[in-house]
Scaffold this motif. Structure first.
Motif, PDB file in Angstrom:
ATOM      1  N   THR A 170       0.860  -1.179   0.000  1.00  0.00           N
ATOM      2  CA  THR A 170       0.000   0.000   0.000  1.00  0.00           C
ATOM      3  C   THR A 170       0.900   1.234   0.000  1.00  0.00           C
ATOM      4  OG1 THR A 170      -0.110   0.329   2.404  1.00  0.00           O
ATOM      5  CG2 THR A 170      -1.664  -1.257   1.432  1.00  0.00           C
ATOM      6  N   TRP A 171       0.302   2.377  -0.324  1.00  0.00           N
ATOM      7  CA  TRP A 171       1.102   3.599  -0.331  1.00  0.00           C
ATOM      8  C   TRP A 171       1.504   4.003   1.075  1.00  0.00           C
ATOM      9  CZ3 TRP A 171       3.661   4.976  -4.287  1.00  0.00           C
ATOM     10  CH2 TRP A 171       3.213   4.645  -5.567  1.00  0.00           C
ATOM     11  N   MET A 172       0.733   3.624   2.089  1.00  0.00           N
ATOM     12  CA  MET A 172       1.138   3.924   3.457  1.00  0.00           C
ATOM     13  C   MET A 172       2.309   3.061   3.897  1.00  0.00           C
ATOM     14  SD  MET A 172      -2.297   4.891   5.594  1.00  0.00           S
ATOM     15  CE  MET A 172      -1.311   5.122   7.064  1.00  0.00           C
ATOM     16  N   ASP A 173       2.528   1.927   3.212  1.00  0.00           N
ATOM     17  CA  ASP A 173       3.709   1.109   3.503  1.00  0.00           C
ATOM     18  C   ASP A 173       4.988   1.760   2.991  1.00  0.00           C
ATOM     19  OD1 ASP A 173       2.179  -0.881   4.635  1.00  0.00           O
ATOM     20  OD2 ASP A 173       2.043  -2.064   2.798  1.00  0.00           O
ATOM     21  N   VAL A 174       4.822   2.671   2.044  1.00  0.00           N
ATOM     22  CA  VAL A 174       5.995   3.204   1.354  1.00  0.00           C
ATOM     23  C   VAL A 174       6.796   4.147   2.248  1.00  0.00           C
ATOM     24  CG1 VAL A 174       6.758   4.629  -0.592  1.00  0.00           C
ATOM     25  CG2 VAL A 174       4.923   2.957  -0.907  1.00  0.00           C
ATOM     26  N   VAL A 175       6.101   5.072   2.927  1.00  0.00           N
ATOM     27  CA  VAL A 175       6.782   6.109   3.694  1.00  0.00           C
ATOM     28  C   VAL A 175       6.383   6.037   5.154  1.00  0.00           C
ATOM     29  CG1 VAL A 175       7.146   8.586   3.970  1.00  0.00           C
ATOM     30  CG2 VAL A 175       6.891   7.608   1.686  1.00  0.00           C
ATOM     31  N   PRO A 176       7.332   6.091   6.092  1.00  0.00           N
ATOM     32  CA  PRO A 176       6.987   6.063   7.511  1.00  0.00           C
ATOM     33  C   PRO A 176       6.113   7.247   7.904  1.00  0.00           C
ATOM     34  CG  PRO A 176       9.349   5.734   7.185  1.00  0.00           C
ATOM     35  CD  PRO A 176       8.778   6.151   5.869  1.00  0.00           C
ATOM     36  N   THR A 177       5.108   6.979   8.739  1.00  0.00           N
ATOM     37  CA  THR A 177       4.242   8.047   9.232  1.00  0.00           C
ATOM     38  C   THR A 177       4.249   8.060  10.757  1.00  0.00           C
ATOM     39  OG1 THR A 177       2.336   6.553   9.099  1.00  0.00           O
ATOM     40  CG2 THR A 177       2.728   8.003   7.221  1.00  0.00           C
ATOM     41  N   ASP A 178       5.306   7.506  11.354  1.00  0.00           N
ATOM     42  CA  ASP A 178       5.423   7.451  12.802  1.00  0.00           C
ATOM     43  C   ASP A 178       6.246   8.620  13.316  1.00  0.00           C
ATOM     44  OD1 ASP A 178       4.063   4.971  12.975  1.00  0.00           O
ATOM     45  OD2 ASP A 178       5.886   3.952  12.307  1.00  0.00           O
ATOM     46  N   ALA A 179       6.274   8.733  14.636  1.00  0.00           N
ATOM     47  CA  ALA A 179       7.070   9.776  15.270  1.00  0.00           C
ATOM     48  C   ALA A 179       8.549   9.545  14.990  1.00  0.00           C
ATOM     49  CB  ALA A 179       6.813   9.785  16.768  1.00  0.00           C
ATOM     50  N   PRO A 180       9.377  10.594  15.061  1.00  0.00           N
ATOM     51  CA  PRO A 180      10.813  10.432  14.834  1.00  0.00           C
ATOM     52  C   PRO A 180      11.393   9.347  15.724  1.00  0.00           C
ATOM     53  CG  PRO A 180      10.237  12.752  15.001  1.00  0.00           C
ATOM     54  CD  PRO A 180       9.006  11.976  15.381  1.00  0.00           C
ATOM     55  N   GLY A 181      12.263   8.538  15.131  1.00  0.00           N
ATOM     56  CA  GLY A 181      12.893   7.466  15.888  1.00  0.00           C
ATOM     57  C   GLY A 181      12.137   6.166  15.855  1.00  0.00           C
ATOM     58  N   GLU A 182      10.905   6.183  15.283  1.00  0.00           N
ATOM     59  CA  GLU A 182      10.096   4.973  15.270  1.00  0.00           C
ATOM     60  C   GLU A 182       9.953   4.386  13.874  1.00  0.00           C
ATOM     61  OE1 GLU A 182       6.363   5.904  17.034  1.00  0.00           O
ATOM     62  OE2 GLU A 182       7.244   6.636  18.904  1.00  0.00           O
ATOM     63  N   GLU A 183      10.692   4.918  12.880  1.00  0.00           N
ATOM     64  CA  GLU A 183      10.563   4.438  11.517  1.00  0.00           C
ATOM     65  C   GLU A 183      11.114   3.020  11.393  1.00  0.00           C
ATOM     66  OE1 GLU A 183      12.201   7.144  12.436  1.00  0.00           O
ATOM     67  OE2 GLU A 183      11.724   8.899  11.205  1.00  0.00           O
ATOM     68  N   ASP A 184      10.741   2.367  10.295  1.00  0.00           N
ATOM     69  CA  ASP A 184      11.157   0.978  10.107  1.00  0.00           C
ATOM     70  C   ASP A 184      12.527   0.862   9.440  1.00  0.00           C
ATOM     71  OD1 ASP A 184      10.688   1.734   7.514  1.00  0.00           O
ATOM     72  OD2 ASP A 184       9.016   0.350   7.169  1.00  0.00           O
ATOM     73  N   SER A 198       6.529  13.012 -10.586  1.00  0.00           N
ATOM     74  CA  SER A 198       6.517  11.764  -9.824  1.00  0.00           C
ATOM     75  C   SER A 198       6.587  12.054  -8.333  1.00  0.00           C
ATOM     76  CB  SER A 198       7.671  10.853 -10.256  1.00  0.00           C
ATOM     77  OG  SER A 198       8.916  11.454  -9.988  1.00  0.00           O
ATOM     78  N   GLY A 199       7.386  13.049  -7.940  1.00  0.00           N
ATOM     79  CA  GLY A 199       7.441  13.423  -6.530  1.00  0.00           C
ATOM     80  C   GLY A 199       6.142  14.010  -6.035  1.00  0.00           C
ATOM     81  N   LEU A 200       5.549  14.901  -6.823  1.00  0.00           N
ATOM     82  CA  LEU A 200       4.279  15.507  -6.443  1.00  0.00           C
ATOM     83  C   LEU A 200       3.167  14.467  -6.442  1.00  0.00           C
ATOM     84  CD1 LEU A 200       2.777  18.052  -5.666  1.00  0.00           C
ATOM     85  CD2 LEU A 200       2.601  18.650  -8.095  1.00  0.00           C
ATOM     86  N   GLY A 201       3.206  13.551  -7.401  1.00  0.00           N
ATOM     87  CA  GLY A 201       2.228  12.470  -7.438  1.00  0.00           C
ATOM     88  C   GLY A 201       2.321  11.579  -6.215  1.00  0.00           C
ATOM     89  N   THR A 202       3.550  11.371  -5.705  1.00  0.00           N
ATOM     90  CA  THR A 202       3.733  10.576  -4.491  1.00  0.00           C
ATOM     91  C   THR A 202       3.061  11.251  -3.303  1.00  0.00           C
ATOM     92  OG1 THR A 202       5.845   9.758  -5.339  1.00  0.00           O
ATOM     93  CG2 THR A 202       5.440   9.499  -2.980  1.00  0.00           C
ATOM     94  N   LEU A 203       3.231  12.569  -3.164  1.00  0.00           N
ATOM     95  CA  LEU A 203       2.571  13.293  -2.078  1.00  0.00           C
ATOM     96  C   LEU A 203       1.057  13.148  -2.179  1.00  0.00           C
ATOM     97  CD1 LEU A 203       4.516  16.674  -1.749  1.00  0.00           C
ATOM     98  CD2 LEU A 203       5.053  14.434  -0.816  1.00  0.00           C
ATOM     99  N   HIS A 204       0.548  13.234  -3.385  1.00  0.00           N
ATOM    100  CA  HIS A 204      -0.896  13.101  -3.604  1.00  0.00           C
ATOM    101  C   HIS A 204      -1.392  11.715  -3.197  1.00  0.00           C
ATOM    102  CE1 HIS A 204      -4.791  13.074  -5.547  1.00  0.00           C
ATOM    103  NE2 HIS A 204      -4.389  12.174  -6.419  1.00  0.00           N
ATOM    104  N   LEU A 205      -0.645  10.691  -3.547  1.00  0.00           N
ATOM    105  CA  LEU A 205      -1.036   9.325  -3.199  1.00  0.00           C
ATOM    106  C   LEU A 205      -0.997   9.105  -1.691  1.00  0.00           C
ATOM    107  CD1 LEU A 205       0.870   7.521  -6.071  1.00  0.00           C
ATOM    108  CD2 LEU A 205      -1.610   7.537  -5.781  1.00  0.00           C
ATOM    109  N   LEU A 206       0.019   9.627  -1.028  1.00  0.00           N
ATOM    110  CA  LEU A 206       0.117   9.483   0.426  1.00  0.00           C
ATOM    111  C   LEU A 206      -0.987  10.257   1.129  1.00  0.00           C
ATOM    112  CD1 LEU A 206       3.981   9.793   0.835  1.00  0.00           C
ATOM    113  CD2 LEU A 206       2.601   7.754   1.246  1.00  0.00           C
ATOM    114  N   HIS A 207      -1.266  11.449   0.631  1.00  0.00           N
ATOM    115  CA  HIS A 207      -2.339  12.268   1.202  1.00  0.00           C
ATOM    116  C   HIS A 207      -3.662  11.524   1.116  1.00  0.00           C
ATOM    117  CE1 HIS A 207      -5.210  15.643   1.545  1.00  0.00           C
ATOM    118  NE2 HIS A 207      -4.237  16.292   2.172  1.00  0.00           N
ATOM    119  N   GLY A 208      -3.935  10.921  -0.045  1.00  0.00           N
ATOM    120  CA  GLY A 208      -5.172  10.167  -0.212  1.00  0.00           C
ATOM    121  C   GLY A 208      -5.234   8.944   0.674  1.00  0.00           C
ATOM    122  N   ALA A 209      -4.091   8.252   0.822  1.00  0.00           N
ATOM    123  CA  ALA A 209      -4.059   7.061   1.680  1.00  0.00           C
ATOM    124  C   ALA A 209      -4.332   7.426   3.128  1.00  0.00           C
ATOM    125  CB  ALA A 209      -2.707   6.369   1.550  1.00  0.00           C
TER     126      ALA A 209
END
Length: 585
Positions: A170-184, A198-209
């Motif tokens: 999923t797109w939420m799997d792509v980028v960590p959304t945890d507090a600093p120090g808790e990323e995978d 492609s970078g702006l599209g990534t932000l759009h996909l994460l925002h939607g997720a």
């Protein structure tokens, strides 16, 4: 009769001689006519040069660089044929130029290089046309409804390092959304969204997720901030730098969000370190390469229509498929986008593209977080900070120091941070004391220690004053005066206060006086928001802190559990995203 006949009737030999002279004259006249026609045709043909007459009408076509090889061939075929407008020979000239470069050339919203004017523009995404239409309303940008090529955004990893079981689904799997120090631990790279579809599209996909999780506003903003910060840490200035990182040329190979066609291009020049394309299950965003006409001149628009027909031809489609693009129905060339490289025969569903307002919000949020921060952190060292936090075996001071040290990870090396401690009379008659000046985290002191390390050590070694009270208001004012005096307009200037109690300084400054002083010092053009994180059971009234926040454009947070400070850091610094949403509303 005989004389008459003798006078007008020639002898046979004489008739033959006369006929020969007349025939030669006629033949000469005919030959001369032929020579004249041939000469005229020769002048016409030489004037035409390549097969059509009149002067040349050059159709200047600016295309996203990855389209250059295919559309350059299409233009060669087009020019070899006879295309005329009002007697002029139409010649197509294809130039490769960065899409953002053209967009910023039209809007004036960013730096540009080279000539950005053209008759036809084929950017990599319709997002650029929406940006132009929103920021340069009088610009001639005529959409034709033609998508020259298509390619979906995918997640690329080095084939020799990727593991199927660990691939993002999923797109939420792509980028960590945890507090600093808790990323995978995953490093994610995108090309700078301010200049890359492609970078702006990534932000759009994460925002939607993230919107799809149904989280409340604070949680959403904090998660989006964490995602943006994670992307900032792995952002590449351009595609060349991103390719270098993916190949392992800089460090350990990251996960890279790029177009499917970009993965194919990367593999074509990095055969020693090929990448595999991964496809999140919920669908993706597509780069659609719209055909845009930028002229209202009749001859140019008719010429542009001729070339539009050429790029929609079967031969043009074959050339585009051979360059790793997909057709309008998702078709591919299986010998190019091979299943061995991870390319799917059928691409994922297409998700909706961002609206004009969404694009503006995403770029603003990215740029606001991209701007280096300048933060003065102030930590309460009053006697109550000695109290133990239930269930931790640690004092409030120790928990707050550790959480603040973790918060340092949110900031880039070029961000500027400083540290004060405060209570009552900690430095003679002053209620605050500077522990570390505001300076870049990557700067070194006289002993060669990086400022980031100096701050981390200081935060974890703060000592409470057993008899100290909480001179909160005087410290707010002193900090605001200092940050006003040293204000940096190229940075986000912030005061961050951590305290475990209300103002407690008998005979000290009152709230009304503080608010009056802040009002006289503040300026809309030089904002210095005060963010307060109040924690512990001794905080009885958040309202004064909220009034201070409102007066400076900041925020106030309260929790009884100091271990939540790390999460609150994210909420606090997501204010810039929240402000963006408020502005839009």
């Amino acid at each position: 009769m005989g004389r008459h006949r003798g006078k007008h009737t020639e002898e046979p030999a004489e008739r033959g001689r006369r006929r020969g002279r007349g025939g030669a004259i006629a033949a000469l006249a005919a030959a001369s006519a032929i020579v004249i026609v041939i000469a005229a045709a020769g002048v016409y043909m030489f004037g035409k040069g390549d097969g059509c007459g009149g002067s040349d009408l050059t159709l200047d076509i600016a295309v996203s660089p990855e389209l250059g090889p295919a559309l350059g061939d299409v233009a060669d075929d087009f020019n070899a044929e006879e295309h005329t407008v009002d007697g002029d020979c139409v010649r197509a000239s294809v130039r490769e130029i960065d899409s953002a470069n053209v967009a910023f050339g039209i809007t004036g919203a960013g730096a540009t290089m080279g000539e950005t004017e053209s008759d036809v523009w084929i950017p990599d995404s319709s997002m650029w046309t929406r940006i132009v239409q929103g920021q340069a309303g009088d610009a001639v940008v005529t959409e034709t409804g033609t998508s020259v090529a298509r390619t979906p955004l995918v997640v690329a990893e080095r084939a020799d390092l990727s593991e199927a079981d660990d691939a993002p689904t999923t797109w939420m799997d792509v980028v960590p959304t945890d507090a600093p120090g808790e990323e995978d631990g995953r490093t994610v790279r995108v090309v700078d969204p301010a200049r890359s579809s492609s970078g702006l599209g990534t932000l759009h996909l994460l925002h939607g997720a993230l919107e799809g999780t149904g989280s409340d506003a604070d949680t959403f903003n904090a998660s989006m901030t964490a995602a943006l910060q994670a992307l900032h840490r792995g952002a590449s200035a351009d595609e060349e730098a991103a390719f270098l990182a993916l190949s392992g040329g800089e460090s350990a190979s990251p996960v890279m969000v790029m177009s499917e066609q970009a993965v194919w291009r990367y593999n074509s020049v990095h055969g020693d370190a090929p990448a595999r394309a991964g496809y999140p299950d919920e669908g993706t965003y597509y780069l659609d390469y719209p055909y845009i006409v930028r002229s209202e001149d009749s001859a140019i628009t008719r010429s542009a229509e001729m070339f539009r027909t050429a790029v929609r031809s079967e031969s043009a489609a074959d050339r585009l498929l051979a360059e790793g693009f997909r057709g309008p129905e998702g078709e591919r060339d299986p010998s190019v986008l091979t299943e061995e490289a991870g390319f799917l025969p059928e691409p994922r569903d297409e998700l909706s593209s961002p609206s004009e307002s969404s694009i503006e919000d995403l770029i603003r949020s990215w740029n606001q977080l991209k701007m280096d921060s300048r933060v003065l952190t102030i930590v309460d060292i009053s006697g109550s900070m000695l109290a133990e936090v239930p269930g931790t075996g640690l004092s409030r001071m120790q928990v707050a120091g550790a959480a603040s040290a973790e918060g340092l990870q949110m900031f880039s090396d070029s961000s500027e941070l400083g540290l004060w401690e405060f209570s009552t009379n900690v430095n003679g008659d002053l209620h605050h004391q500077e522990i570390a000046p505001v300076r870049e985290l990557q700067a070194t002191d006289g002993s060669g220690n990086e400022h980031r390390d100096v701050l981390a050590s200081a935060l974890q070694n703060l000592e409470p004053l057993p008899q100290g009270d909480t001179a909160l208001y005087e410290t707010y004012l002193a900090a605001y005066q200092e940050m006003s005096r040293t204000y940096r307009p190229d940075r986000t200037n912030v005061i961050l206060m951590l305290t475990d109690g209300d103002d407690d300084n008998p005979g000290g400054m009152e709230l009304d006086e503080l608010l009056s002083q802040l009002d006289s010092l503040s300026s809309p053009s030089r904002p210095i928001p005060i963010i307060t994180i109040a924690f512990g059971p001794d905080v009885r009234n958040l309202e004064p802190l909220q009034e201070i926040a409102a007066a400076t454009g900041g925020a106030a947070y309260m929790t009884e559990d100091p271990t939540e400070i790390g999460d609150i850091f994210l909420q606090a610094f997501s204010l810039r995203i929240a402000d963006t949403e408020d502005d839009r509303d």
